[in-house]
Write a protein that holds these residues in place. Structure first.
Motif, mmCIF file in Angstrom:
data_model
loop_
_atom_site.group_PDB
_atom_site.id
_atom_site.type_symbol
_atom_site.label_atom_id
_atom_site.label_comp_id
_atom_site.label_asym_id
_atom_site.label_seq_id
_atom_site.Cartn_x
_atom_site.Cartn_y
_atom_site.Cartn_z
ATOM 1 N N THR A 155 -22.270 -33.977 35.842
ATOM 2 C CA THR A 155 -21.791 -35.046 34.968
ATOM 3 C C THR A 155 -22.158 -36.416 35.536
ATOM 4 O OG1 THR A 155 -19.924 -33.704 34.240
ATOM 5 C CG2 THR A 155 -19.714 -36.083 33.959
ATOM 6 N N VAL A 156 -22.569 -37.306 34.670
ATOM 7 C CA VAL A 156 -22.900 -38.671 35.070
ATOM 8 C C VAL A 156 -21.690 -39.574 34.853
ATOM 9 C CG1 VAL A 156 -24.355 -40.679 34.608
ATOM 10 C CG2 VAL A 156 -25.335 -38.366 34.529
ATOM 11 N N ASN A 157 -21.376 -40.357 35.850
ATOM 12 C CA ASN A 157 -20.340 -41.387 35.744
ATOM 13 C C ASN A 157 -20.982 -42.762 35.796
ATOM 14 O OD1 ASN A 157 -17.244 -40.563 35.907
ATOM 15 N ND2 ASN A 157 -18.428 -39.020 37.002
ATOM 16 N N TRP A 158 -20.370 -43.698 35.110
ATOM 17 C CA TRP A 158 -20.824 -45.083 35.107
ATOM 18 C C TRP A 158 -19.734 -45.967 35.719
ATOM 19 C CZ3 TRP A 158 -25.649 -46.647 33.536
ATOM 20 C CH2 TRP A 158 -26.430 -45.704 32.848
ATOM 21 N N TYR A 159 -20.180 -46.927 36.519
ATOM 22 C CA TYR A 159 -19.270 -47.847 37.186
ATOM 23 C C TYR A 159 -19.651 -49.274 36.818
ATOM 24 C CZ TYR A 159 -18.130 -43.630 39.691
ATOM 25 O OH TYR A 159 -17.750 -42.344 39.979
ATOM 26 N N GLN A 160 -18.622 -50.081 36.648
ATOM 27 C CA GLN A 160 -18.797 -51.490 36.317
ATOM 28 C C GLN A 160 -18.330 -52.325 37.502
ATOM 29 O OE1 GLN A 160 -15.822 -53.236 33.636
ATOM 30 N NE2 GLN A 160 -17.491 -53.987 32.345
ATOM 31 N N GLN A 161 -19.121 -53.320 37.873
ATOM 32 C CA GLN A 161 -18.758 -54.169 39.006
ATOM 33 C C GLN A 161 -18.960 -55.633 38.663
ATOM 34 O OE1 GLN A 161 -21.103 -53.856 42.659
ATOM 35 N NE2 GLN A 161 -19.267 -54.196 43.886
ATOM 36 N N PHE A 162 -17.897 -56.409 38.830
ATOM 37 C CA PHE A 162 -17.969 -57.855 38.677
ATOM 38 C C PHE A 162 -18.207 -58.480 40.042
ATOM 39 C CE2 PHE A 162 -17.037 -57.973 34.293
ATOM 40 C CZ PHE A 162 -16.101 -56.980 34.035
ATOM 41 N N PRO A 163 -18.809 -59.667 40.070
ATOM 42 C CA PRO A 163 -19.119 -60.310 41.361
ATOM 43 C C PRO A 163 -17.894 -60.449 42.249
ATOM 44 C CG PRO A 163 -20.198 -61.466 39.563
ATOM 45 C CD PRO A 163 -19.311 -60.447 38.926
ATOM 46 N N GLY A 164 -18.048 -60.017 43.491
ATOM 47 C CA GLY A 164 -16.981 -60.154 44.464
ATOM 48 C C GLY A 164 -15.877 -59.128 44.355
ATOM 49 N N ALA A 165 -16.021 -58.174 43.434
ATOM 50 C CA ALA A 165 -14.977 -57.173 43.221
ATOM 51 C C ALA A 165 -15.503 -55.777 43.511
ATOM 52 C CB ALA A 165 -14.459 -57.248 41.794
ATOM 53 N N ALA A 166 -14.584 -54.846 43.721
ATOM 54 C CA ALA A 166 -14.964 -53.451 43.894
ATOM 55 C C ALA A 166 -15.396 -52.858 42.551
ATOM 56 C CB ALA A 166 -13.789 -52.653 44.456
ATOM 57 N N PRO A 167 -16.268 -51.879 42.587
ATOM 58 C CA PRO A 167 -16.631 -51.204 41.333
ATOM 59 C C PRO A 167 -15.416 -50.506 40.738
ATOM 60 C CG PRO A 167 -18.175 -50.672 43.089
ATOM 61 C CD PRO A 167 -17.014 -51.349 43.732
ATOM 62 N N LYS A 168 -15.492 -50.275 39.432
ATOM 63 C CA LYS A 168 -14.468 -49.500 38.734
ATOM 64 C C LYS A 168 -15.164 -48.457 37.872
ATOM 65 C CE LYS A 168 -10.827 -52.990 38.371
ATOM 66 N NZ LYS A 168 -9.944 -53.740 37.449
ATOM 67 N N ARG A 169 -14.543 -47.293 37.776
ATOM 68 C CA ARG A 169 -15.125 -46.267 36.911
ATOM 69 C C ARG A 169 -14.960 -46.692 35.467
ATOM 70 N NH1 ARG A 169 -14.966 -41.421 34.161
ATOM 71 N NH2 ARG A 169 -12.743 -41.610 33.713
ATOM 72 N N LEU A 170 -16.045 -46.594 34.721
ATOM 73 C CA LEU A 170 -16.066 -47.082 33.352
ATOM 74 C C LEU A 170 -15.965 -45.938 32.342
ATOM 75 C CD1 LEU A 170 -16.532 -49.655 31.592
ATOM 76 C CD2 LEU A 170 -18.987 -49.091 31.670
ATOM 77 N N ILE A 171 -16.802 -44.934 32.551
ATOM 78 C CA ILE A 171 -16.880 -43.837 31.595
ATOM 79 C C ILE A 171 -17.779 -42.767 32.200
ATOM 80 C CG2 ILE A 171 -18.964 -44.674 30.400
ATOM 81 C CD1 ILE A 171 -17.536 -43.904 27.732
ATOM 82 N N ASN A 172 -17.667 -41.553 31.687
ATOM 83 C CA ASN A 172 -18.651 -40.552 32.082
ATOM 84 C C ASN A 172 -19.391 -40.042 30.840
ATOM 85 O OD1 ASN A 172 -16.940 -38.692 30.888
ATOM 86 N ND2 ASN A 172 -16.328 -37.698 32.801
#
Lengths: 110, 119
Positions: free
Chosen positions: A33-50
Protein backbone atom coordinates in the motif's frame (compact mmCIF):
# COMPACT_ATOMS: atom_id res chain seq x y z
CA UNK A 1 18.37 9.40 -5.54
CA UNK A 2 15.04 8.22 -4.17
CA UNK A 3 13.69 4.74 -4.82
CA UNK A 4 10.23 6.10 -5.62
CA UNK A 5 9.99 8.73 -8.36
CA UNK A 6 7.87 11.85 -7.97
CA UNK A 7 7.90 15.07 -9.96
CA UNK A 8 9.86 17.67 -7.99
CA UNK A 9 7.17 20.29 -8.45
CA UNK A 10 3.52 20.75 -9.31
CA UNK A 11 1.26 23.75 -9.44
CA UNK A 12 -2.30 24.83 -9.99
CA UNK A 13 -4.73 27.64 -9.44
CA UNK A 14 -7.42 27.60 -6.78
CA UNK A 15 -10.23 25.24 -7.69
CA UNK A 16 -8.15 23.24 -10.13
CA UNK A 17 -7.50 19.53 -9.97
CA UNK A 18 -3.88 18.51 -9.48
CA UNK A 19 -2.37 15.04 -9.75
CA UNK A 20 0.97 14.01 -8.23
CA UNK A 21 2.40 10.75 -9.48
CA UNK A 22 4.66 8.25 -7.76
CA UNK A 23 6.46 5.49 -9.60
CA UNK A 24 8.16 2.47 -8.09
CA UNK A 25 8.71 -1.21 -8.71
CA UNK A 26 7.24 -4.62 -8.03
CA UNK A 27 8.99 -4.91 -4.67
CA UNK A 28 7.48 -1.74 -3.26
CA UNK A 29 4.41 -0.16 -4.87
CA UNK A 30 3.72 -3.32 -6.83
CA UNK A 31 3.08 -5.32 -3.69
CA UNK A 32 2.32 -2.86 -0.89
CA UNK A 33 0.00 0.00 0.00
CA UNK A 34 1.17 3.51 -0.82
CA UNK A 35 0.86 6.24 1.79
CA UNK A 36 1.10 9.96 1.14
CA UNK A 37 2.50 12.49 3.59
CA UNK A 38 2.05 16.24 3.65
CA UNK A 39 4.72 18.52 5.10
CA UNK A 40 4.58 22.25 5.70
CA UNK A 41 7.80 24.25 6.11
CA UNK A 42 9.36 23.78 9.52
CA UNK A 43 6.86 21.11 10.56
CA UNK A 44 6.89 17.34 10.82
CA UNK A 45 5.21 15.38 8.04
CA UNK A 46 1.66 14.17 8.56
CA UNK A 47 -0.04 11.18 7.00
CA UNK A 48 -2.49 12.43 4.42
CA UNK A 49 -4.05 9.42 2.76
CA UNK A 50 -3.23 6.01 1.39
CA UNK A 51 -4.09 4.29 -1.86
CA UNK A 52 -7.24 2.84 -0.27
CA UNK A 53 -8.40 6.38 0.48
CA UNK A 54 -8.01 6.01 4.22
CA UNK A 55 -7.67 9.55 5.54
CA UNK A 56 -7.07 10.74 9.10
CA UNK A 57 -9.95 12.70 10.51
CA UNK A 58 -9.71 16.28 9.39
CA UNK A 59 -8.32 15.56 5.95
CA UNK A 60 -10.91 16.71 3.42
CA UNK A 61 -12.20 14.33 0.79
CA UNK A 62 -10.73 16.65 -1.85
CA UNK A 63 -7.70 14.43 -1.43
CA UNK A 64 -7.84 11.00 -3.01
CA UNK A 65 -5.27 8.28 -3.52
CA UNK A 66 -4.98 5.34 -5.86
CA UNK A 67 -2.44 2.86 -7.15
CA UNK A 68 -2.16 0.50 -10.07
CA UNK A 69 0.71 -1.81 -10.85
CA UNK A 70 3.90 -0.07 -9.84
CA UNK A 71 2.50 3.47 -9.82
CA UNK A 72 0.39 5.55 -7.51
CA UNK A 73 -1.33 8.91 -7.67
CA UNK A 74 -2.46 11.61 -5.29
CA UNK A 75 -5.27 13.75 -6.64
CA UNK A 76 -6.28 17.05 -5.11
CA UNK A 77 -9.62 18.28 -6.38
CA UNK A 78 -10.66 21.86 -5.81
CA UNK A 79 -7.17 23.07 -4.97
CA UNK A 80 -6.97 25.57 -2.10
CA UNK A 81 -4.20 27.91 -1.02
CA UNK A 82 -3.68 25.98 2.21
CA UNK A 83 -2.73 22.91 0.17
CA UNK A 84 0.61 24.51 -0.68
CA UNK A 85 3.11 22.09 0.86
CA UNK A 86 5.52 19.27 0.12
CA UNK A 87 4.02 15.87 -0.61
CA UNK A 88 5.83 12.56 -0.23
CA UNK A 89 4.75 9.11 -1.33
CA UNK A 90 6.00 6.04 0.52
CA UNK A 91 5.65 2.29 0.21
CA UNK A 92 7.04 -0.67 2.04
CA UNK A 93 10.07 -2.15 0.31
CA UNK A 94 10.10 -5.92 0.65
CA UNK A 95 13.87 -6.12 0.08
CA UNK A 96 14.57 -3.56 2.79
CA UNK A 97 12.07 -4.52 5.50
CA UNK A 98 11.31 -0.84 5.73
CA UNK A 99 9.62 1.85 3.66
CA UNK A 100 11.04 3.84 0.80
CA UNK A 101 10.03 7.39 0.04
CA UNK A 102 9.69 9.47 -3.06
CA UNK A 103 11.84 12.56 -3.36
CA UNK A 104 8.89 14.81 -2.63
CA UNK A 105 6.78 17.15 -4.72
CA UNK A 106 6.55 20.83 -3.90
CA UNK A 107 3.02 21.96 -4.64
CA UNK A 108 2.53 25.64 -5.42
CA UNK A 109 -0.89 27.24 -5.53
CA UNK A 110 -0.69 30.07 -8.04
CA UNK B 1 -4.03 11.65 22.68
CA UNK B 2 -1.26 9.86 20.87
CA UNK B 3 2.07 11.60 21.19
CA UNK B 4 5.72 10.98 20.36
CA UNK B 5 8.40 13.37 21.61
CA UNK B 6 12.03 13.10 20.55
CA UNK B 7 15.00 14.39 22.49
CA UNK B 8 18.75 14.07 22.52
CA UNK B 9 19.76 15.88 19.37
CA UNK B 10 22.63 18.33 19.26
CA UNK B 11 25.90 19.30 17.63
CA UNK B 12 28.59 16.63 17.73
CA UNK B 13 31.94 16.00 16.08
CA UNK B 14 32.46 13.33 13.43
CA UNK B 15 33.24 9.94 14.90
CA UNK B 16 31.39 10.54 18.13
CA UNK B 17 28.14 9.09 19.48
CA UNK B 18 24.69 10.33 20.33
CA UNK B 19 21.58 8.67 21.73
CA UNK B 20 18.15 9.85 20.69
CA UNK B 21 15.10 9.14 22.81
CA UNK B 22 11.45 8.99 21.85
CA UNK B 23 8.91 9.29 24.63
CA UNK B 24 5.48 8.00 23.70
CA UNK B 25 2.10 8.41 25.36
CA UNK B 26 -1.59 8.04 24.67
CA UNK B 27 -1.51 4.59 23.10
CA UNK B 28 -0.60 1.00 23.86
CA UNK B 29 3.09 1.06 23.06
CA UNK B 30 3.48 -2.70 22.83
CA UNK B 31 1.12 -2.91 19.85
CA UNK B 32 3.10 -0.78 17.42
CA UNK B 33 6.38 -0.85 15.64
CA UNK B 34 8.44 2.30 15.94
CA UNK B 35 10.54 3.68 13.11
CA UNK B 36 13.12 6.41 12.84
CA UNK B 37 12.98 8.61 9.76
CA UNK B 38 15.41 11.43 9.03
CA UNK B 39 15.44 14.50 6.84
CA UNK B 40 18.66 16.25 5.93
CA UNK B 41 18.44 20.04 5.64
CA UNK B 42 16.48 20.97 2.53
CA UNK B 43 16.16 17.33 1.49
CA UNK B 44 13.53 14.61 1.43
CA UNK B 45 12.59 11.91 3.90
CA UNK B 46 14.78 8.87 4.46
CA UNK B 47 13.86 5.82 6.49
CA UNK B 48 16.57 4.88 9.00
CA UNK B 49 15.46 1.99 11.19
CA UNK B 50 12.57 0.04 12.67
CA UNK B 51 12.01 -1.99 15.78
CA UNK B 52 8.98 -4.22 15.81
CA UNK B 53 6.38 -3.98 18.54
CA UNK B 54 7.81 -6.92 20.46
CA UNK B 55 11.46 -6.05 19.72
CA UNK B 56 11.77 -9.35 17.84
CA UNK B 57 13.03 -7.68 14.67
CA UNK B 58 15.14 -4.67 13.91
CA UNK B 59 16.08 -3.45 10.46
CA UNK B 60 18.27 -0.63 9.21
CA UNK B 61 19.01 1.25 6.03
CA UNK B 62 22.37 0.17 4.63
CA UNK B 63 24.08 3.49 5.33
CA UNK B 64 23.67 3.11 9.11
CA UNK B 65 24.10 -0.64 9.55
CA UNK B 66 26.76 -1.41 12.12
CA UNK B 67 26.70 2.15 13.44
CA UNK B 68 23.12 2.71 14.64
CA UNK B 69 21.13 0.57 17.04
CA UNK B 70 17.43 0.86 17.74
CA UNK B 71 15.88 -0.31 21.01
CA UNK B 72 12.76 0.14 23.10
CA UNK B 73 11.40 -0.42 26.58
CA UNK B 74 8.13 0.38 28.37
CA UNK B 75 6.94 3.45 26.45
CA UNK B 76 10.30 4.69 25.14
CA UNK B 77 12.22 4.10 21.95
CA UNK B 78 15.88 4.87 21.40
CA UNK B 79 18.30 5.34 18.55
CA UNK B 80 21.94 4.87 19.53
CA UNK B 81 24.12 6.48 16.88
CA UNK B 82 27.85 5.72 16.83
CA UNK B 83 30.64 6.75 14.48
CA UNK B 84 28.63 9.71 13.32
CA UNK B 85 29.43 11.24 9.96
CA UNK B 86 28.66 14.58 8.39
CA UNK B 87 26.03 12.97 6.16
CA UNK B 88 24.10 11.87 9.26
CA UNK B 89 23.20 15.52 9.81
CA UNK B 90 19.42 15.67 9.76
CA UNK B 91 16.23 16.10 11.71
CA UNK B 92 15.37 12.70 13.15
CA UNK B 93 11.72 11.76 13.61
CA UNK B 94 10.32 8.82 15.54
CA UNK B 95 7.11 7.57 14.05
CA UNK B 96 4.42 5.04 14.86
CA UNK B 97 3.71 2.37 12.29
CA UNK B 98 0.03 1.49 11.99
CA UNK B 99 -0.46 -1.50 9.72
CA UNK B 100 -4.16 -0.65 9.44
CA UNK B 101 -2.98 1.77 6.77
CA UNK B 102 -0.53 -0.67 5.20
CA UNK B 103 2.99 -1.46 6.30
CA UNK B 104 4.82 1.80 6.86
CA UNK B 105 1.59 3.67 7.47
CA UNK B 106 3.07 6.26 9.76
CA UNK B 107 0.07 7.74 11.50
CA UNK B 108 1.83 9.68 14.25
CA UNK B 109 5.11 11.57 14.04
CA UNK B 110 7.19 13.28 16.66
CA UNK B 111 8.25 16.89 16.23
CA UNK B 112 11.79 15.85 15.34
CA UNK B 113 15.19 16.46 16.88
CA UNK B 114 18.10 17.98 14.96
CA UNK B 115 21.43 16.19 14.84
CA UNK B 116 24.33 18.17 13.42
CA UNK B 117 27.63 16.42 12.83
CA UNK B 118 30.37 18.94 12.26
CA UNK B 119 33.96 19.59 13.23
Amino acid sequence: QSVLTQPPSASGTPGQRVTISCSGSSSNIGSNTVNWYQQFPGAAPKRLINSHNQRPSGVPDRFSGSQSGTSASLVISGLQSEDEADYYCAAWEDNLNGPVFGGGTKLTVL
Amino acid sequence: QEQLVESGGGVVQPGTSLRLSCATSGFTFSVYGIHWVRQAPGKGLEWVAVIWNDSSRRYYVDSVKGRFTVSRDSSMAYLQMNSLRADDTAVYYCVRDNWNYGKGGFDYWGQGTLVTVSS
